[in-house]
Design a protein around this motif. Structure first.
Motif, PDB file in Angstrom:
ATOM      1  N   THR A  77      53.597 -58.872   2.654  1.00 46.69           N
ATOM      2  CA  THR A  77      53.289 -57.432   2.600  1.00 46.69           C
ATOM      3  C   THR A  77      51.793 -57.218   2.708  1.00 46.69           C
ATOM      4  N   GLU A  78      51.023 -58.022   1.988  1.00 45.42           N
ATOM      5  CA  GLU A  78      49.568 -57.911   2.101  1.00 45.42           C
ATOM      6  C   GLU A  78      49.109 -58.233   3.522  1.00 45.42           C
ATOM      7  N   PHE A  79      49.716 -59.233   4.135  1.00 46.98           N
ATOM      8  CA  PHE A  79      49.338 -59.588   5.505  1.00 46.98           C
ATOM      9  C   PHE A  79      49.501 -58.387   6.434  1.00 46.98           C
ATOM     10  N   TRP A  80      50.634 -57.686   6.346  1.00 38.93           N
ATOM     11  CA  TRP A  80      50.860 -56.529   7.219  1.00 38.93           C
ATOM     12  C   TRP A  80      49.949 -55.364   6.838  1.00 38.93           C
ATOM     13  N   GLU A  81      49.729 -55.163   5.548  1.00 38.98           N
ATOM     14  CA  GLU A  81      48.868 -54.057   5.135  1.00 38.98           C
ATOM     15  C   GLU A  81      47.415 -54.283   5.553  1.00 38.98           C
ATOM     16  N   GLN A  82      47.011 -55.523   5.705  1.00 41.91           N
ATOM     17  CA  GLN A  82      45.665 -55.803   6.212  1.00 41.91           C
ATOM     18  C   GLN A  82      45.603 -55.649   7.728  1.00 41.91           C
ATOM     19  N   LEU A  83      46.603 -56.140   8.437  1.00 37.94           N
ATOM     20  CA  LEU A  83      46.621 -56.002   9.895  1.00 37.94           C
ATOM     21  C   LEU A  83      46.708 -54.531  10.297  1.00 37.94           C
ATOM     22  N   LEU A  84      47.520 -53.770   9.598  1.00 32.36           N
ATOM     23  CA  LEU A  84      47.771 -52.361   9.900  1.00 32.36           C
ATOM     24  C   LEU A  84      47.164 -51.518   8.787  1.00 32.36           C
ATOM     25  N   ASN A  85      45.870 -51.685   8.592  1.00 32.75           N
ATOM     26  CA  ASN A  85      45.203 -51.198   7.395  1.00 32.75           C
ATOM     27  C   ASN A  85      45.113 -49.676   7.315  1.00 32.75           C
ATOM     28  N   VAL A  86      45.627 -49.142   6.209  1.00 36.07           N
ATOM     29  CA  VAL A  86      45.366 -47.764   5.787  1.00 36.07           C
ATOM     30  C   VAL A  86      44.789 -47.880   4.390  1.00 36.07           C
ATOM     31  N   PRO A  87      43.474 -47.766   4.227  1.00 34.19           N
ATOM     32  CA  PRO A  87      42.872 -48.018   2.909  1.00 34.19           C
ATOM     33  C   PRO A  87      43.332 -47.019   1.862  1.00 34.19           C
ATOM     34  N   THR A  88      43.357 -47.475   0.625  1.00 35.46           N
ATOM     35  CA  THR A  88      43.718 -46.575  -0.471  1.00 35.46           C
ATOM     36  C   THR A  88      42.582 -45.632  -0.821  1.00 35.46           C
ATOM     37  N   VAL A  89      41.379 -45.943  -0.348  1.00 38.04           N
ATOM     38  CA  VAL A  89      40.210 -45.105  -0.622  1.00 38.04           C
ATOM     39  C   VAL A  89      39.558 -44.723   0.703  1.00 38.04           C
ATOM     40  N   GLY A  90      38.823 -43.650   0.698  1.00 38.35           N
ATOM     41  CA  GLY A  90      38.041 -43.288   1.868  1.00 38.35           C
ATOM     42  C   GLY A  90      38.739 -42.328   2.811  1.00 38.35           C
ATOM     43  N   GLY A  91      40.062 -42.423   2.933  1.00 39.32           N
ATOM     44  CA  GLY A  91      40.774 -41.480   3.767  1.00 39.32           C
ATOM     45  C   GLY A  91      40.857 -40.137   3.059  1.00 39.32           C
ATOM     46  N   GLU A  92      40.564 -39.067   3.749  1.00 39.39           N
ATOM     47  CA  GLU A  92      40.498 -37.761   3.092  1.00 39.39           C
ATOM     48  C   GLU A  92      41.817 -37.379   2.430  1.00 39.39           C
ATOM     49  N   SER A  93      42.930 -37.608   3.097  1.00 37.11           N
ATOM     50  CA  SER A  93      44.204 -37.170   2.534  1.00 37.11           C
ATOM     51  C   SER A  93      45.357 -38.112   2.838  1.00 37.11           C
ATOM     52  N   ALA A  94      45.102 -39.241   3.471  1.00 37.38           N
ATOM     53  CA  ALA A  94      46.180 -40.191   3.753  1.00 37.38           C
ATOM     54  C   ALA A  94      46.793 -40.729   2.471  1.00 37.38           C
ATOM     55  N   TYR A  95      46.051 -40.646   1.365  1.00 36.12           N
ATOM     56  CA  TYR A  95      46.538 -41.234   0.116  1.00 36.12           C
ATOM     57  C   TYR A  95      47.859 -40.636  -0.351  1.00 36.12           C
ATOM     58  N   VAL A  96      48.150 -39.387   0.025  1.00 41.89           N
ATOM     59  CA  VAL A  96      49.380 -38.765  -0.471  1.00 41.89           C
ATOM     60  C   VAL A  96      50.625 -39.465   0.059  1.00 41.89           C
ATOM     61  N   HIS A  97      50.493 -40.212   1.152  1.00 41.92           N
ATOM     62  CA  HIS A  97      51.619 -40.972   1.707  1.00 41.92           C
ATOM     63  C   HIS A  97      51.422 -42.475   1.557  1.00 41.92           C
ATOM     64  N   ARG A  98      50.378 -42.899   0.824  1.00 42.48           N
ATOM     65  CA  ARG A  98      50.019 -44.320   0.854  1.00 42.48           C
ATOM     66  C   ARG A  98      51.026 -45.217   0.163  1.00 42.48           C
ATOM     67  N   ARG A  99      51.599 -44.772  -0.958  1.00 40.65           N
ATOM     68  CA  ARG A  99      52.567 -45.657  -1.607  1.00 40.65           C
ATOM     69  C   ARG A  99      53.798 -45.853  -0.723  1.00 40.65           C
ATOM     70  N   ASP A 100      54.287 -44.781  -0.116  1.00 42.38           N
ATOM     71  CA  ASP A 100      55.444 -44.932   0.760  1.00 42.38           C
ATOM     72  C   ASP A 100      55.130 -45.847   1.935  1.00 42.38           C
TER      73      ASP A 100
ATOM     74  N   GLU B  10      55.381 -49.414   0.585  1.00 42.49           N
ATOM     75  CA  GLU B  10      56.767 -49.797   0.330  1.00 42.49           C
ATOM     76  C   GLU B  10      57.542 -49.964   1.637  1.00 42.49           C
ATOM     77  N   THR B  11      57.181 -49.182   2.645  1.00 38.19           N
ATOM     78  CA  THR B  11      57.825 -49.335   3.958  1.00 38.19           C
ATOM     79  C   THR B  11      57.516 -50.703   4.548  1.00 38.19           C
ATOM     80  N   LEU B  12      56.255 -51.108   4.502  1.00 36.04           N
ATOM     81  CA  LEU B  12      55.892 -52.414   5.038  1.00 36.04           C
ATOM     82  C   LEU B  12      56.495 -53.542   4.203  1.00 36.04           C
ATOM     83  N   ARG B  13      56.592 -53.347   2.894  1.00 36.36           N
ATOM     84  CA  ARG B  13      57.224 -54.368   2.055  1.00 36.36           C
ATOM     85  C   ARG B  13      58.696 -54.543   2.444  1.00 36.36           C
ATOM     86  N   SER B  14      59.380 -53.450   2.687  1.00 40.73           N
ATOM     87  CA  SER B  14      60.803 -53.525   3.036  1.00 40.73           C
ATOM     88  C   SER B  14      61.022 -54.181   4.393  1.00 40.73           C
TER      89      SER B  14
END
Length: 475
Positions: free
Chosen positions: A100-123, A126-130
């Protein structure tokens, strides 16, 4: 304590966040590391010990509207990063967390710095984990069209009149074929293909729903051509074309080689042979981008089997491994100083917070990025406070000093060897025995009993010395 053979230790350590006695027992129970690995790859999504952590931080259960209204990106990022660290410490399905970490790094959406992407970040996570053990075709589609990615790389505001090139470019440069494989004209067509995939954000909207949709009025029509993919693109509904485009990129030979190389760099060595990269790319294409056959081919390769000592833990991996191998038990946080919360501050001190890399390219996965004096000193500090059971000291249970010892009396060298088995899953080297002797002003054959200075004041020194050894820094 029974040690795994070196080749089994390598596989279990490389695909986990720390080889604990419990994990070694799990490997033996499976019939060996290779059988354990296959079982991990085939495991259903559930992992109760890890999944429980989500309930520890209320923010993580909020929907996007409530997150936007009642929280902030900083507050959410802190909680999500804590959740990520806690999962990695507690997870029974270690291979899935690593991938999961491997995919989250390759397809990185940071938890910080994005103005509003954070509202969908947990999903998004979890999508990449699944999908961690599915196919890259599925993973790429889910990531690129997820509202977190659409917002982070500005596709949410991309229109026919003003196509935004961010996602179209990073899709080519970072997610698939790699830098230099495409032209600027192809970047523009890539961006045009992705127009229409929208998210209801704060752009001109005081009460956004944050829902994802497809807007035909945003889609730029007209023929497109990118890396062998061509389409007349006549319809205002470009969804089917997008699916074909992403499938084409996932199956492109350059994507196969780039993904094969990244897997080899992450799990084998920083300079994998061209033969290994070519073999993994071939397996990837032969299995229609399925990931499991590629991972199996990787761990069966002679290059992987000979790669012991070739990969260094990054600071976040070091932190998690330190908690795991010392068997510090973290519990639901009850205050800010609780261990599950404090881990995040410790990762910041070490120089790498999980999923906090601000750029789209993800954190580095090569050794040289993490081999410097500042990182080493930061790691030493964490080894000292966690290994010694000093900090954090709220909602955490450390092992008692006697639990680290073999049956007494024993020689000092036997004690060091016993501790090395538990922390490093290997025999203590002569150099490690000498180092521990030096910090305790002891000799290898010195007799250790219950009134020895080791138990009076010296155990934290020995644990710290073992954790500071090169073997703990290596994956």
């Amino acid at each position: 304590m029974k040690l795994l053979p070196p080749e089994q230790r390598l596989l279990a350590a490389r695909f986990s966040y720390g080889l604990t006695p419990a994990l070694a027992k799990q490997v033996r129970r499976a019939g060996g590391a290779r059988s354990w690995f296959d079982r991990q790859l085939a495991t259903p999504v559930g992992d109760p010990a890890a999944d429980e952590c989500a309930g520890w931080w209320p923010h993580l259960s909020w929907d996007p509207v409530k997150l936007w209204r009642d929280s902030s990106s900083h507050e959410f990022a802190n909680d999500y990063q804590r959740y990520t660290l806690a999962r990695r410490v507690r997870a029974d399905r270690q291979v899935r967390e690593v991938m999961t970490e491997f995919w989250e790094q390759l397809l990185n959406v940071p938890t910080v710095g994005g103005e509003s992407a954070y509202v969908h970040r947990r999903d998004y996570g979890e999508t990449l984990r699944s999908l961690a053990f599915s196919s890259f075709g599925e993973i790429l589609r889910a990531a690129v069209l997820h509202p977190a990615m659409l917002v982070f790389l500005d596709n949410a505001r991309s229109t026919a009149r003003q196509p935004n090139e961010n996602l179209g470019r990073e899709l080519l440069e970072l997610h698939t074929v790699g830098l230099g494989a495409y032209t600027e004209a192809e970047v523009k067509d890539s961006a045009r293909i992705l127009t229409g995939w929208a998210v209801d954000t704060i752009e001109g909207n005081s009460k956004p729903s944050w829902s994802a949709s497809y807007r035909t009025d945003y889609h730029a029509t007209g023929a497109v051509s990118v890396l062998g993919f061509t389409h007349p693109n006549r319809s205002a509904d470009g969804r089917a074309m997008t699916e074909l485009y992403l499938a084409h990129l996932a199956r492109h030979p350059l994507t196969a080689r780039r993904l094969a190389r990244r897997l080899a760099v992450k799990f084998v060595r920083d300079d994998p042979s061209e033969a290994l990269v070519a073999r993994l790319a071939q397996v990837y294409l032969e299995h229609d981008t399925a990931i499991v056959p590629v991972l199996q081919a990787l761990v069966d390769s002679a290059e992987f089997l000979g790669s012991a000592g070739r990969k260094v833990r990054d600071p976040a991996e070091d932190l998690v491994a330190t908690y795991r191998v010392t068997r510090a038990r973290i519990a639901r946080p009850t205050q800010q100083k609780s261990a599950a919360n404090a881990m995040l501050y410790q990762s910041r001190q070490m120089g790498l917070m999980p999923l906090g890399w601000p750029r789209p390219d993800g954190a580095p996965i090569t050794n040289d990025a993490w081999c410097n004096p500042a990182r080493m000193l930061a790691s030493y500090r964490i080894h000292h406070v966690v290994g010694g059971g000093h900090y954090p000291d709220v909602d955490v249970t450390y092992r008692r000093e006697l639990a680290w010892l073999p049956p007494l009396p024993a020689t000092f060298a036997q004690v060091v060897d016993h501790i090395a088995h538990q922390l490093l899953h290997r025999d203590a080297s002569p150099a490690l025995v000498r180092a521990c002797c030096q910090v305790m002003s002891s000799t290898p054959d010195e007799r250790v009993t219950r009134d020895h200075k080791l138990l009076r004041y010296g155990m934290p020194r020995v644990l710290l010395t073992v954790l500071d050894s090169p073997d703990h820094f290596l994956r």
